[in-house]
Design a protein around this motif. Structure first.
Motif, mmCIF file in Angstrom:
data_model
loop_
_atom_site.group_PDB
_atom_site.id
_atom_site.type_symbol
_atom_site.label_atom_id
_atom_site.label_comp_id
_atom_site.label_asym_id
_atom_site.label_seq_id
_atom_site.Cartn_x
_atom_site.Cartn_y
_atom_site.Cartn_z
ATOM 1 N N SER A 230 -18.276 3.447 0.818
ATOM 2 C CA SER A 230 -18.886 3.027 -0.451
ATOM 3 C C SER A 230 -20.272 3.639 -0.565
ATOM 4 N N ASP B 152 -13.932 -9.251 -0.123
ATOM 5 C CA ASP B 152 -13.233 -8.156 0.539
ATOM 6 C C ASP B 152 -12.255 -8.741 1.555
ATOM 7 N N TYR C 188 0.860 -1.188 0.000
ATOM 8 C CA TYR C 188 0.000 0.000 0.000
ATOM 9 C C TYR C 188 0.894 1.235 0.000
#
Ligand SMILES: C[S@@+](CC[C@H](N)C(=O)[O-])C[C@H]1O[C@@H](n2cnc3c(N)ncnc32)[C@H](O)[C@@H]1O
Length: 262
Positions: A70, A132, A23
């Motif tokens: 989201s 996820d 990341y």
């Protein structure tokens, strides 16, 4: 990278398999530092020690690193392109589509896909995989209860046909819920199935390093059938998409090139 954060990354990887080094560093470190400081730990070493004994601290850390925001029909115009252009082509080529919402967060994305697909076929014919990294978020996705914040783009007729009003908000009806199979998965380390017609992966790749993105594009390309489509987020254009065997079918939609016999 400083030694304290580096050690932390290694410890987290050993404990969870999640590799924070994939990341973008500045962004991730800032997010985690602010949480660590809020909890009163002066270094990542002390923070990790505490976290390894206290599950709630550990869950909070995971929640912070995953960034779960989201909403339904996120960037609505793109969903219109999906409905009016991409899906009609895919459905001409295959009557049953193999569909995957990768990094689905609280479920708005796969449920939106189900609602869009419902204009082409009965819900009982639709099957969507949704994955996820965050197990807690998947529990919420399965419940399917949402507040106004994530519902503002839902068309009125969809709201009345696919949701039930509840005291706490709106709940996705069971017929829609049954179309989605939620599963835990790490995009950066797990293997993928193949022959997908459509993969939606939006608003997660922005957090990954260039190397991680590069590998993931290749994995997505391998997971699609020729002619299949990768639908990405509205800041996530793929540079040199052709390197991964993609051509642009529309903005933010990448079609895997058909095999050509040579
Ligand atoms: C900002 S949300 C995006 C949700 C949805 N796709 C959308 O566009 O609205 C990012 C999601 O990516 C997930 N995520 C982060 N790293 C991941 C990984 N390595 N593998 C799978 N999911 C990951 C997070 O848990 C989070 O739910």
């Amino acid at each position: 990278m400083n030694a304290d954060y580096h050690l932390f990354i290694n410890q987290v990887k050993r404990k969870t398999g999640i590799d924070l080094a994939l990341y973008k560093e500045a962004q991730m470190k800032r997010r985690l530092e602010s949480l660590r400081d809020k909890r009163g730990f002066g270094s990542f070493e002390l923070y990790y020690q505490a976290m390894s004994k206290d599950q709630s601290l550990f869950n909070e850390f995971l929640e912070r690193m995953t960034i779960n925001v989201s909403e339904f029909y996120r960037n609505k115009k793109r969903w219109e392109v999906l409905e009016e252009k991409i899906l009609p082509r895919l459905l001409k080529e295959n009557t049953r589509l193999k569909l995957w919402s990768a990094a689905c967060s609280t479920g708005e994305e796969p449920y939106t896909l189900a609602m869009v697909m419902a204009s082409f076929m009965p819900l009982s014919h639709i099957s969507i995989l949704a994955t996820d990294l965050d197990k807690e978020i998947l529990k919420r996705a399965k419940i399917g209860l949402y507040t106004d914040r994530s519902l503002k783009e839902v068309p009125k007729d969809v709201l009345s046909s696919h949701f039930m009003k509840e005291p706490m908000g709106y709940k996705v009806v069971d017929e829609v819920k049954r179309t989605v199979n939620f599963k835990h998965q790490n995009l950066l380390s797990d293997t993928f199935a193949s022959q997908y017609d459509l993969i939606i992966c939006r608003n997660v790749m922005i957090y990954f390093t260039e190397e991680a993105k590069h590998e993931l594009y290749q994995k997505f390309s391998n997971a699609l059938r020729p002619g299949g489509v990768l639908f990405v987020g509205s800041t996530e254009q793929i540079f040199h998409a052709e390197k991964y065997g993609f051509e642009t079918e529309d903005t933010f939609f990448y079609k895997k090139k058909e095999e050509t016999s040579s």
